[in-house]
Design a protein around this motif. Structure first.
Motif, mmCIF file in Angstrom:
data_model
loop_
_atom_site.group_PDB
_atom_site.id
_atom_site.type_symbol
_atom_site.label_atom_id
_atom_site.label_comp_id
_atom_site.label_asym_id
_atom_site.label_seq_id
_atom_site.Cartn_x
_atom_site.Cartn_y
_atom_site.Cartn_z
ATOM 1 N N GLN A 111 -3.402 -4.790 8.490
ATOM 2 C CA GLN A 111 -4.474 -3.978 7.936
ATOM 3 C C GLN A 111 -4.495 -4.016 6.407
ATOM 4 O O GLN A 111 -5.571 -4.062 5.806
ATOM 5 N N SER A 112 -3.340 -4.018 5.773
ATOM 6 C CA SER A 112 -3.295 -4.077 4.305
ATOM 7 C C SER A 112 -3.837 -5.408 3.801
ATOM 8 O O SER A 112 -4.602 -5.452 2.832
ATOM 9 N N ALA A 113 -3.455 -6.493 4.456
ATOM 10 C CA ALA A 113 -3.939 -7.820 4.056
ATOM 11 C C ALA A 113 -5.446 -7.913 4.232
ATOM 12 O O ALA A 113 -6.150 -8.460 3.380
ATOM 13 N N ARG A 114 -5.948 -7.361 5.308
ATOM 14 C CA ARG A 114 -7.396 -7.379 5.532
ATOM 15 C C ARG A 114 -8.121 -6.499 4.514
ATOM 16 O O ARG A 114 -9.203 -6.845 4.044
ATOM 17 N N LEU A 115 -7.529 -5.372 4.169
ATOM 18 C CA LEU A 115 -8.125 -4.490 3.172
ATOM 19 C C LEU A 115 -8.235 -5.192 1.825
ATOM 20 O O LEU A 115 -9.293 -5.158 1.180
ATOM 21 N N VAL A 116 -7.172 -5.846 1.388
ATOM 22 C CA VAL A 116 -7.209 -6.551 0.099
ATOM 23 C C VAL A 116 -8.196 -7.711 0.156
ATOM 24 O O VAL A 116 -8.910 -7.971 -0.816
ATOM 25 N N THR A 117 -8.299 -8.376 1.283
ATOM 26 C CA THR A 117 -9.269 -9.468 1.428
ATOM 27 C C THR A 117 -10.701 -8.933 1.323
ATOM 28 O O THR A 117 -11.546 -9.522 0.637
ATOM 29 N N VAL A 118 -10.977 -7.812 1.967
ATOM 30 C CA VAL A 118 -12.303 -7.184 1.855
ATOM 31 C C VAL A 118 -12.560 -6.771 0.405
ATOM 32 O O VAL A 118 -13.665 -6.982 -0.125
ATOM 33 N N LEU A 119 -11.544 -6.204 -0.249
ATOM 34 C CA LEU A 119 -11.702 -5.828 -1.660
ATOM 35 C C LEU A 119 -12.012 -7.048 -2.519
ATOM 36 O O LEU A 119 -12.847 -6.981 -3.421
ATOM 37 N N GLN A 120 -11.336 -8.165 -2.235
ATOM 38 C CA GLN A 120 -11.610 -9.377 -3.009
ATOM 39 C C GLN A 120 -13.045 -9.833 -2.813
ATOM 40 O O GLN A 120 -13.724 -10.204 -3.771
ATOM 41 N N ILE A 121 -13.521 -9.807 -1.580
ATOM 42 C CA ILE A 121 -14.893 -10.236 -1.315
ATOM 43 C C ILE A 121 -15.889 -9.326 -2.042
ATOM 44 O O ILE A 121 -16.819 -9.810 -2.699
#
Length: 156
Positions: A111-121
């Motif tokens: 979930q943390s990795a996905r959150l940071v990926t969404v933030l990057q996008i």
């Protein structure tokens, strides 16, 4: 900047120090976003002394390296990423996400990795797109002005 990315002690961040890691990530990213915003504003308002040809590309590259560092730190937590083990992997994943290519060989699972990926996008959509647009506008204006000067000098 890239050399600094490869020598920073990112191993000190991540699952061993989550509060420090998240705080550092948030503060760094907000600082860069603010600087990008100010540079874009200066370009769009034609503020004298603005040097977006230097500042914007540097801030854009710094953004990529901040996300890469975050991914590298997150990857130390088991289950966050598949296929991301080195700093080069983190940089590769950041650039493929930025370019919206997504080869699928590195995958955010936690979930943390996905959150940071969404933030990057989202960060890319808002800040890096605005910065690239402002930089291209600034270059277009400068090149048009030089073209006019060249025609005036040749016609004189």
């Amino acid at each position: 900047m890239t050399i600094v990315y490869f020598v920073l002690p990112l191993e000190e961040l991540g699952p061993d120090r989550p509060a420090v890691s998240w705080t550092l990530f948030a503060l760094t990213l907000m600082s860069i976003a603010l600087l990008l915003f100010l540079e874009v504003r200066d370009v769009l308002t034609d503020r004298p002394g603005t040097r977006p040809g230097v500042a914007l590309p540097l801030l854009m590259c710094l953004s990529v390296l901040v996300f890469s560092g975050a991914y590298h730190a997150l990857a130390r937590e088991p289950g966050e990423f598949i296929g991301l083990t080195t700093r080069v992997d983190a940089l590769y994943f950041t650039v493929t996400t930025l370019a919206t290519v997504g080869y699928g060989d590195v995958t955010p699972k936690g979930q943390s990795a996905r959150l940071v990926t969404v933030l990057q996008i989202l960060y890319t959509f808002v800040f890096l797109t605005a910065a690239a647009t402002a930089l291209s506008r600034w270059l277009r204006v400068r090149l048009t002005a030089r073209g006019r000067e060249g025609k005036e000098d040749g016609a004189g």
